[in-house]
Design a protein around this motif. Structure first.
Motif, mmCIF file in Angstrom:
data_model
loop_
_atom_site.group_PDB
_atom_site.id
_atom_site.type_symbol
_atom_site.label_atom_id
_atom_site.label_comp_id
_atom_site.label_asym_id
_atom_site.label_seq_id
_atom_site.Cartn_x
_atom_site.Cartn_y
_atom_site.Cartn_z
ATOM 1 N N GLU B 86 0.153 -37.078 -4.830
ATOM 2 C CA GLU B 86 -0.893 -37.392 -5.815
ATOM 3 C C GLU B 86 -1.535 -36.124 -6.350
ATOM 4 O OE1 GLU B 86 -3.665 -40.138 -4.169
ATOM 5 O OE2 GLU B 86 -2.278 -41.829 -4.305
ATOM 6 N N LEU B 87 -1.801 -35.196 -5.453
ATOM 7 C CA LEU B 87 -2.426 -33.938 -5.846
ATOM 8 C C LEU B 87 -1.568 -33.202 -6.864
ATOM 9 C CD1 LEU B 87 -4.741 -32.033 -5.358
ATOM 10 C CD2 LEU B 87 -3.624 -31.248 -3.266
ATOM 11 N N GLU B 89 0.748 -34.486 -8.811
ATOM 12 C CA GLU B 89 0.841 -35.229 -10.077
ATOM 13 C C GLU B 89 -0.358 -34.905 -10.967
ATOM 14 O OE1 GLU B 89 3.437 -39.162 -8.665
ATOM 15 O OE2 GLU B 89 1.268 -39.244 -8.680
ATOM 16 N N VAL B 90 -1.539 -34.840 -10.348
ATOM 17 C CA VAL B 90 -2.731 -34.524 -11.131
ATOM 18 C C VAL B 90 -2.677 -33.087 -11.622
ATOM 19 C CG1 VAL B 90 -5.228 -34.247 -11.016
ATOM 20 C CG2 VAL B 90 -4.148 -36.263 -10.014
ATOM 21 N N GLU B 92 -0.042 -31.392 -12.254
ATOM 22 C CA GLU B 92 0.947 -31.296 -13.327
ATOM 23 C C GLU B 92 0.307 -31.637 -14.673
ATOM 24 O OE1 GLU B 92 4.599 -33.514 -12.677
ATOM 25 O OE2 GLU B 92 4.917 -33.639 -14.838
ATOM 26 N N ALA B 93 -0.483 -32.702 -14.674
ATOM 27 C CA ALA B 93 -1.130 -33.109 -15.919
ATOM 28 C C ALA B 93 -2.151 -32.068 -16.378
ATOM 29 C CB ALA B 93 -1.797 -34.474 -15.734
ATOM 30 N N LEU B 94 -3.013 -31.643 -15.462
ATOM 31 C CA LEU B 94 -4.124 -30.777 -15.858
ATOM 32 C C LEU B 94 -3.671 -29.357 -16.175
ATOM 33 C CD1 LEU B 94 -6.958 -31.947 -13.452
ATOM 34 C CD2 LEU B 94 -6.708 -32.394 -15.898
ATOM 35 N N MET B 97 -1.898 -29.198 -19.451
ATOM 36 C CA MET B 97 -2.863 -29.137 -20.548
ATOM 37 C C MET B 97 -3.503 -27.762 -20.634
ATOM 38 S SD MET B 97 -4.548 -30.409 -23.058
ATOM 39 C CE MET B 97 -4.296 -32.186 -23.100
ATOM 40 N N GLU B 204 3.303 -25.844 -21.890
ATOM 41 C CA GLU B 204 2.981 -27.038 -21.122
ATOM 42 C C GLU B 204 4.214 -27.554 -20.370
ATOM 43 O OE1 GLU B 204 1.244 -30.268 -23.336
ATOM 44 O OE2 GLU B 204 0.950 -31.436 -21.513
ATOM 45 N N ARG B 208 4.629 -27.743 -16.274
ATOM 46 C CA ARG B 208 4.861 -29.013 -15.588
ATOM 47 C C ARG B 208 6.126 -28.938 -14.740
ATOM 48 N NH1 ARG B 208 2.583 -33.957 -19.278
ATOM 49 N NH2 ARG B 208 3.574 -35.119 -17.601
#
Lengths: 223, 223
Positions: B86-87, B89-90, B92-94, B97, B204, B208
């Motif tokens: 989960e960590l 995945e978050v 990767e998104a942030l 960006m 980006e 990722r």
DNA sequence: CCCCTGAATATTGTCGACAATTTCATGAAA
DNA sequence: TTTCATGAAATTGTCGACAATATTCAGGGG
């Protein structure tokens, strides 16, 4: 002396209830953005000790609703165009990821729930008239549900327990009626469609575009 | 009675210093993951009152390093494969960006600093040998610098003041030497290159991929 | 032997008080 | 008038104590 929120003391502490109550006061603007917080005054107003109040204030600080400085005190955050922009940039990243994950992990039950929610939204008179697209806070909120469908607890916590209160604060204090009501609803439909088909890449792209459009709309209002 | 961190009392409160100290103890595993926190014991150990200690504990909770339950107390979070996933995945998104934004807003000074950082990393013996790619916490950490270059304070706060402590906790307690040392360094170089050219989309994507690879590497160790 | 009950113990939640620091008001000097 | 110093008032940080709740442990019944 003001009443606290309804929840009884068995499950939540006094500081808990103070936190929830004050959070609402700030989000909905009854405690003005940018105003100074007086610990003695607030403690008296809610009939609590300063200790319990301070615990609530610290939680509000970590929510990003208050700014505290040592030996000086707490202020409610000020709303700014820059803050709004930053908030939406972060949402774009996180909710985009939430869509990607939701498309990968969706269950049959998720899809039933999402369609049920859309059907309820469609019944709203304001939406039919194109004047507003009211998102009831909580279980029926579109973004809330998508994020939960991602099955990522950290994502849920970051968005639903942290960022969304700031989002609602901006919405409340800038007015919530939106000329984008109908297009927003259509975009929601398309996103759910992509999730239904398991197309995480498309769902992410659509959500990111949706949030960018939403931001531009609010930015427009800000001037 | 244990000593607190060096910072003098003029700028920070006692609760502040307790917070910083305990955060380190938890991240580096001296307070074991999953263990119960005893307020009276910790307060005695650091020579502080329970009140000040509780303030530190609440901040640790909002960092996601502790879990508190009403009338029961606090426990250090447990490390799990799911939590790690989960960590990342978050992240990767942030951080994806962050790269996109950094590429759009970069200054000449940013680029000088980033290249300077890469040059320092390249001098590390361990990296030359391919045995490890040590990221000094703080200003010279690659991810830290990229995030700051995004010029988005909310992003900075979310990543650097919240998520990174959990990342470091996983790294410390699972060992930090990485067989990916050389490829990680190459990926960092390519990301900075994309930022230099103002290609946010590519930056980006590269970030990722970099984070996904890093996650798979740690997941591999976990078994 | 295991499970339930209830008292004893320990821990957490809450409060009021004191010390340290900041803020505000008043007045003097440039 | 503006600026700076000085003391008074208010606010924040910290502490120890008490009440409410959870945990532990001993004993009895199944």
């Amino acid at each position: 002396m003001q009443e606290l929120s309804q929840a009884q003391g068995g499950e939540s502490s006094l500081a808990d209830r103070l936190f929830v109550t004050l959070r609402g006061e700030i989000v909905e603007g009854r405690i003005a953005a940018g105003s100074k917080i007086s610990e003695p005054e607030l403690a008296r107003r809610y009939g609590a000790s300063r200790g319990s109040l301070r615990e609530a204030l610290m939680r509000l600080e970590s929510l990003g609703l208050l700014e505290r400085r040592v030996n000086v005190g707490a202020r409610v955050v000020t709303l700014s165009e820059r803050g709004l922009l930053e908030l939406y940039e972060v949402r774009e990243a996180l909710e985009g990821m939430a869509c990607r994950l939701a498309a990968a992990k969706r269950t049959a039950e998720d899809l039933v729930d999402l369609h049920h929610m859309l059907a309820r939204h469609e019944q709203q008179e304001e939406l039919q008239a194109g004047t507003a697209y009211f998102q009831p806070e909580g279980d029926f909120d579109f973004h809330f549900r998508i994020v939960h469908a991602s099955r990522n607890d950290l994502l849920v916590d970051t968005l639903c327990n942290r960022l969304y209160y700031r989002v609602r604060m901006y919405r409340y204090q800038l007015g919530m009626a939106s000329p984008r009501a109908r297009s927003a609803f259509r975009e929601h439909s398309h996103i759910i469609e992509a999730i239904e088909e398991g197309d995480g890449e498309l769902a992410e792209i659509l959500m990111r575009r949706h949030i960018r459009a939403s931001r531009q709309n609010i930015e427009h209002k800000l001037r």
